[in-house]
Design a protein around this motif. Structure first.
Motif, short mmCIF file in Angstrom:
data_model
loop_
_atom_site.label_atom_id
_atom_site.label_comp_id
_atom_site.label_asym_id
_atom_site.label_seq_id
_atom_site.Cartn_x
_atom_site.Cartn_y
_atom_site.Cartn_z
N ILE A 93 30.67 -22.58 -90.03
CA ILE A 93 30.65 -21.13 -89.85
C ILE A 93 31.59 -20.73 -88.72
CG2 ILE A 93 29.22 -19.16 -89.15
CD1 ILE A 93 26.89 -20.61 -90.66
N ILE A 94 31.52 -21.44 -87.62
CA ILE A 94 32.39 -21.15 -86.47
C ILE A 94 33.85 -21.28 -86.88
CG2 ILE A 94 33.12 -21.99 -84.20
CD1 ILE A 94 30.13 -22.93 -83.84
N ALA A 95 34.19 -22.40 -87.50
CA ALA A 95 35.58 -22.66 -87.88
C ALA A 95 36.07 -21.66 -88.92
CB ALA A 95 35.70 -24.08 -88.43
N ASP A 96 35.26 -21.39 -89.91
CA ASP A 96 35.68 -20.46 -90.96
C ASP A 96 35.90 -19.05 -90.41
OD1 ASP A 96 35.67 -22.52 -92.79
OD2 ASP A 96 33.70 -22.01 -93.61
N ASN A 97 35.08 -18.63 -89.47
CA ASN A 97 35.27 -17.33 -88.83
C ASN A 97 36.56 -17.29 -88.03
OD1 ASN A 97 32.99 -16.04 -89.86
ND2 ASN A 97 31.69 -16.76 -88.20
N LEU A 98 36.86 -18.35 -87.32
CA LEU A 98 38.12 -18.42 -86.57
C LEU A 98 39.32 -18.37 -87.51
CD1 LEU A 98 37.25 -21.19 -83.97
CD2 LEU A 98 37.75 -18.79 -83.45
N LEU A 99 39.26 -19.14 -88.58
CA LEU A 99 40.38 -19.20 -89.52
C LEU A 99 40.56 -17.90 -90.27
CD1 LEU A 99 39.71 -22.79 -90.87
CD2 LEU A 99 41.69 -22.08 -89.52
N ALA A 100 39.48 -17.18 -90.51
CA ALA A 100 39.56 -15.93 -91.27
C ALA A 100 40.13 -14.78 -90.44
CB ALA A 100 38.18 -15.56 -91.80
N TYR A 109 22.46 -27.86 -73.57
CA TYR A 109 23.19 -28.97 -72.97
C TYR A 109 22.91 -30.33 -73.62
CZ TYR A 109 23.59 -25.28 -69.56
OH TYR A 109 23.80 -24.07 -68.96
N TYR A 110 21.96 -30.41 -74.54
CA TYR A 110 21.60 -31.68 -75.18
C TYR A 110 21.88 -31.70 -76.67
CZ TYR A 110 19.18 -33.29 -70.98
OH TYR A 110 18.90 -33.71 -69.72
N SER A 111 21.53 -30.64 -77.36
CA SER A 111 21.58 -30.65 -78.82
C SER A 111 23.00 -30.57 -79.37
CB SER A 111 20.79 -29.46 -79.38
OG SER A 111 19.43 -29.56 -79.01
N ALA A 112 23.23 -31.36 -80.41
CA ALA A 112 24.49 -31.28 -81.14
C ALA A 112 24.38 -30.17 -82.18
CB ALA A 112 24.78 -32.61 -81.84
N TYR A 113 25.52 -29.55 -82.47
CA TYR A 113 25.56 -28.56 -83.54
C TYR A 113 25.68 -29.28 -84.87
CZ TYR A 113 26.03 -24.99 -80.01
OH TYR A 113 25.79 -24.17 -78.95
N LYS A 114 25.02 -28.76 -85.87
CA LYS A 114 25.09 -29.33 -87.21
C LYS A 114 26.40 -28.91 -87.87
CE LYS A 114 20.14 -29.26 -87.60
NZ LYS A 114 18.98 -28.55 -88.06
N LYS A 115 26.82 -29.68 -88.85
CA LYS A 115 28.10 -29.41 -89.51
C LYS A 115 28.14 -28.02 -90.15
CE LYS A 115 29.55 -34.10 -90.17
NZ LYS A 115 29.85 -35.20 -91.09
N ASP A 116 27.01 -27.56 -90.70
CA ASP A 116 27.03 -26.23 -91.32
C ASP A 116 27.22 -25.14 -90.26
OD1 ASP A 116 24.41 -26.77 -90.39
OD2 ASP A 116 23.50 -25.43 -91.85
N GLU A 117 26.72 -25.36 -89.05
CA GLU A 117 26.95 -24.41 -87.96
C GLU A 117 28.42 -24.43 -87.54
OE1 GLU A 117 22.96 -24.25 -85.33
OE2 GLU A 117 23.83 -26.26 -85.51
N LEU A 118 28.99 -25.61 -87.46
CA LEU A 118 30.40 -25.74 -87.09
C LEU A 118 31.30 -25.17 -88.18
CD1 LEU A 118 30.32 -29.31 -85.54
CD2 LEU A 118 30.43 -27.13 -84.31
#
Length: 67
Positions: free
Chosen positions: A25-32, A14-23
């Motif tokens: 991975i999420i986005a690339d998996n969705l797009l793929a 509930y506090y930590s932001a996700y780093k761009k490299d984590e995001l």
């Protein structure tokens, strides 16, 4: 196919932001995954407003690929 993801922050829930490299991975998996027609993605790391930054970044990243 419709998918639903809920992210709570890491390492501190509930506090930590996700780093761009984590995001990335999420986005690339969705797009793929060509079976996905709709994606509902919720960031619940709202204690420090990280959710707003993460959601805005992810939306911009994905929009740059799908228009």
């Amino acid at each position: 196919q419709t998918v639903y993801y809920r992210f709570h922050g890491r390492p501190r829930l509930y506090y930590s932001a996700y780093k761009k490299d984590e995001l990335n991975i999420i986005a690339d998996n969705l797009l793929a995954n060509k079976k996905i027609t709709d994606a509902y993605i919720f960031f619940n790391n709202t204690a420090t407003q990280a959710a707003i930054k993460n959601a805005t970044w992810l939306k911009k990243y994905i929009s740059s690929y799908i228009g």
